[in-house]
Design a protein around this motif. Structure first.
Motif, PDB file in Angstrom:
ATOM      1  N   GLY A   1       0.776  -1.228   0.000  1.00  0.00           N
ATOM      2  CA  GLY A   1       0.000   0.000   0.000  1.00  0.00           C
ATOM      3  C   GLY A   1       0.812   1.285   0.000  1.00  0.00           C
ATOM      4  N   LEU A   2       2.133   1.165  -0.163  1.00  0.00           N
ATOM      5  CA  LEU A   2       2.997   2.341  -0.010  1.00  0.00           C
ATOM      6  C   LEU A   2       4.266   2.184  -0.836  1.00  0.00           C
ATOM      7  CD1 LEU A   2       3.611   4.926   1.855  1.00  0.00           C
ATOM      8  CD2 LEU A   2       4.835   3.317   3.294  1.00  0.00           C
TER       9      LEU A   2
ATOM     10  N   ASN B   1       5.571   4.181 -14.145  1.00  0.00           N
ATOM     11  CA  ASN B   1       5.162   2.920 -14.773  1.00  0.00           C
ATOM     12  C   ASN B   1       6.072   1.770 -14.358  1.00  0.00           C
ATOM     13  OD1 ASN B   1       2.917   3.995 -16.081  1.00  0.00           O
ATOM     14  ND2 ASN B   1       4.108   4.563 -17.890  1.00  0.00           N
ATOM     15  N   SER B   2       7.361   2.021 -14.250  1.00  0.00           N
ATOM     16  CA  SER B   2       8.314   0.989 -13.813  1.00  0.00           C
ATOM     17  C   SER B   2       8.038   0.564 -12.378  1.00  0.00           C
ATOM     18  CB  SER B   2       9.744   1.503 -13.932  1.00  0.00           C
ATOM     19  OG  SER B   2      10.065   1.821 -15.259  1.00  0.00           O
ATOM     20  N   ILE B   3       7.827   1.540 -11.501  1.00  0.00           N
ATOM     21  CA  ILE B   3       7.564   1.246 -10.090  1.00  0.00           C
ATOM     22  C   ILE B   3       6.249   0.484  -9.939  1.00  0.00           C
ATOM     23  CG2 ILE B   3       7.019   2.276  -7.848  1.00  0.00           C
ATOM     24  CD1 ILE B   3       8.966   4.594  -8.662  1.00  0.00           C
TER      25      ILE B   3
ATOM     26  N   GLN C   1       5.441  -7.698  -7.288  1.00  0.00           N
ATOM     27  CA  GLN C   1       5.861  -8.010  -5.920  1.00  0.00           C
ATOM     28  C   GLN C   1       4.679  -8.385  -5.025  1.00  0.00           C
ATOM     29  OE1 GLN C   1       8.988  -8.204  -4.589  1.00  0.00           O
ATOM     30  NE2 GLN C   1       8.070  -8.779  -2.657  1.00  0.00           N
ATOM     31  N   PHE C   2       3.574  -7.635  -5.122  1.00  0.00           N
ATOM     32  CA  PHE C   2       2.467  -7.806  -4.182  1.00  0.00           C
ATOM     33  C   PHE C   2       1.230  -8.463  -4.796  1.00  0.00           C
ATOM     34  CE2 PHE C   2       4.963  -4.263  -2.401  1.00  0.00           C
ATOM     35  CZ  PHE C   2       5.306  -4.847  -1.194  1.00  0.00           C
ATOM     36  N   GLY C   3       1.279  -8.752  -6.105  1.00  0.00           N
ATOM     37  CA  GLY C   3       0.172  -9.441  -6.734  1.00  0.00           C
ATOM     38  C   GLY C   3      -1.065  -8.582  -6.946  1.00  0.00           C
ATOM     39  N   LYS C   4      -0.915  -7.283  -6.830  1.00  0.00           N
ATOM     40  CA  LYS C   4      -2.040  -6.372  -7.088  1.00  0.00           C
ATOM     41  C   LYS C   4      -1.476  -5.004  -7.455  1.00  0.00           C
ATOM     42  CE  LYS C   4      -2.684  -4.565  -2.459  1.00  0.00           C
ATOM     43  NZ  LYS C   4      -3.498  -3.442  -2.111  1.00  0.00           N
ATOM     44  N   ALA C   5      -2.295  -4.244  -8.153  1.00  0.00           N
ATOM     45  CA  ALA C   5      -1.864  -2.916  -8.581  1.00  0.00           C
ATOM     46  C   ALA C   5      -1.835  -1.948  -7.402  1.00  0.00           C
ATOM     47  CB  ALA C   5      -2.810  -2.384  -9.656  1.00  0.00           C
ATOM     48  N   LEU C   6      -0.919  -1.008  -7.461  1.00  0.00           N
ATOM     49  CA  LEU C   6      -0.888   0.078  -6.487  1.00  0.00           C
ATOM     50  C   LEU C   6      -2.065   0.994  -6.790  1.00  0.00           C
ATOM     51  CD1 LEU C   6       0.749   1.503  -4.187  1.00  0.00           C
ATOM     52  CD2 LEU C   6       1.884   2.804  -5.992  1.00  0.00           C
TER      53      LEU C   6
ATOM     54  N   GLU D   1      -1.496   4.522  -0.550  1.00  0.00           N
ATOM     55  CA  GLU D   1      -2.888   4.413  -0.963  1.00  0.00           C
ATOM     56  C   GLU D   1      -3.778   5.086   0.079  1.00  0.00           C
ATOM     57  OE1 GLU D   1      -2.521   0.153  -3.312  1.00  0.00           O
ATOM     58  OE2 GLU D   1      -3.206   0.143  -1.233  1.00  0.00           O
ATOM     59  N   LYS D   2      -5.046   5.289  -0.262  1.00  0.00           N
ATOM     60  CA  LYS D   2      -5.970   6.021   0.617  1.00  0.00           C
ATOM     61  C   LYS D   2      -6.007   5.486   2.048  1.00  0.00           C
ATOM     62  CE  LYS D   2      -8.959   7.832  -2.924  1.00  0.00           C
ATOM     63  NZ  LYS D   2     -10.219   7.757  -3.632  1.00  0.00           N
ATOM     64  N   GLY D   3      -5.982   4.211   2.238  1.00  0.00           N
ATOM     65  CA  GLY D   3      -6.043   3.647   3.579  1.00  0.00           C
ATOM     66  C   GLY D   3      -4.756   3.803   4.367  1.00  0.00           C
ATOM     67  N   VAL D   4      -3.679   4.138   3.692  1.00  0.00           N
ATOM     68  CA  VAL D   4      -2.358   4.235   4.306  1.00  0.00           C
ATOM     69  C   VAL D   4      -1.905   5.691   4.447  1.00  0.00           C
ATOM     70  CG1 VAL D   4       0.079   3.575   4.022  1.00  0.00           C
ATOM     71  CG2 VAL D   4      -1.718   1.979   3.380  1.00  0.00           C
ATOM     72  N   ASP D   5      -2.275   6.521   3.491  1.00  0.00           N
ATOM     73  CA  ASP D   5      -1.804   7.903   3.406  1.00  0.00           C
ATOM     74  C   ASP D   5      -2.982   8.850   3.583  1.00  0.00           C
ATOM     75  OD1 ASP D   5      -0.709  10.373   2.719  1.00  0.00           O
ATOM     76  OD2 ASP D   5       0.262   9.657   0.903  1.00  0.00           O
ATOM     77  N   SER D   6      -3.035   9.540   4.716  1.00  0.00           N
ATOM     78  CA  SER D   6      -4.152  10.437   5.001  1.00  0.00           C
ATOM     79  C   SER D   6      -4.167  11.665   4.093  1.00  0.00           C
ATOM     80  CB  SER D   6      -4.123  10.877   6.469  1.00  0.00           C
ATOM     81  OG  SER D   6      -2.929  11.589   6.745  1.00  0.00           O
TER      82      SER D   6
END
Length: 147
Positions: A19-20, A46-48, A55-60, A111-116
């Motif tokens: 998420g970050l 795009n690279s990141i 790495q995490f199996g889902k899109a950022l 992401e929204k749940g991680v970054d206020s």
């Protein structure tokens, strides 16, 4: 997990976490975006994001423009702070700005749940062309980073 992205003969350092992403605002990042911020940011993001998905199996869950604007604003503030410290010779003010700069060396993009603050960057995402235009065109030539 720290990653080094070799992009346009530069080594951009990023840490990936669920998420970050944390982008290191250092001389290599500045050199990478110098004079070619629009195209280079798209390449970097795009690279990141591709690496993150692998790495995490889902899109950022951050749009490219939101991510780019957040990094751009941090780089610009870093640039202004470093320029300010070159001009101002009052020790306690320089010390205060230096502490702020130290905290800004890593740009946390969550992401929204991680970054206020995600809503701020999402709101400003449509202003990406303005922030690209605002960014100094001489980051590498005026390099004042300490690393």
């Amino acid at each position: 997990m720290d990653r080094i992205y070799e992009l346009a003969d530069c080594e951009v350092k990023v840490r990936l976490e669920p998420g970050l992403i944390r982008v290191y605002s250092n001389a290599e990042l500045w050199r990478f975006i110098d004079g070619k911020a629009n195209a280079r940011f798209e390449l970097m993001v795009n690279s990141i994001k591709a690496d993150y998905a692998a790495q995490f199996g889902k899109a950022l869950a951050i749009s490219n423009n939101s991510l780019i604007v957040e990094i751009l604003v941090h780089v610009y503030c870093d640039y202004l702070g470093l320029s300010f410290n070159r001009l101002v010779q009052i020790k306690w003010i320089k010390a205060l700005v230096s502490k702020l700069l130290k905290r800004a060396e890593i740009v946390d993009c969550g992401e929204k749940g991680v970054d206020s603050n995600r809503w701020v960057w999402d709101l400003l995402a449509n202003c990406k062309p303005f922030f690209i235009w605002l960014l100094p065109k001489n980051l590498n030539a005026k390099q004042i980073k300490k690393y």
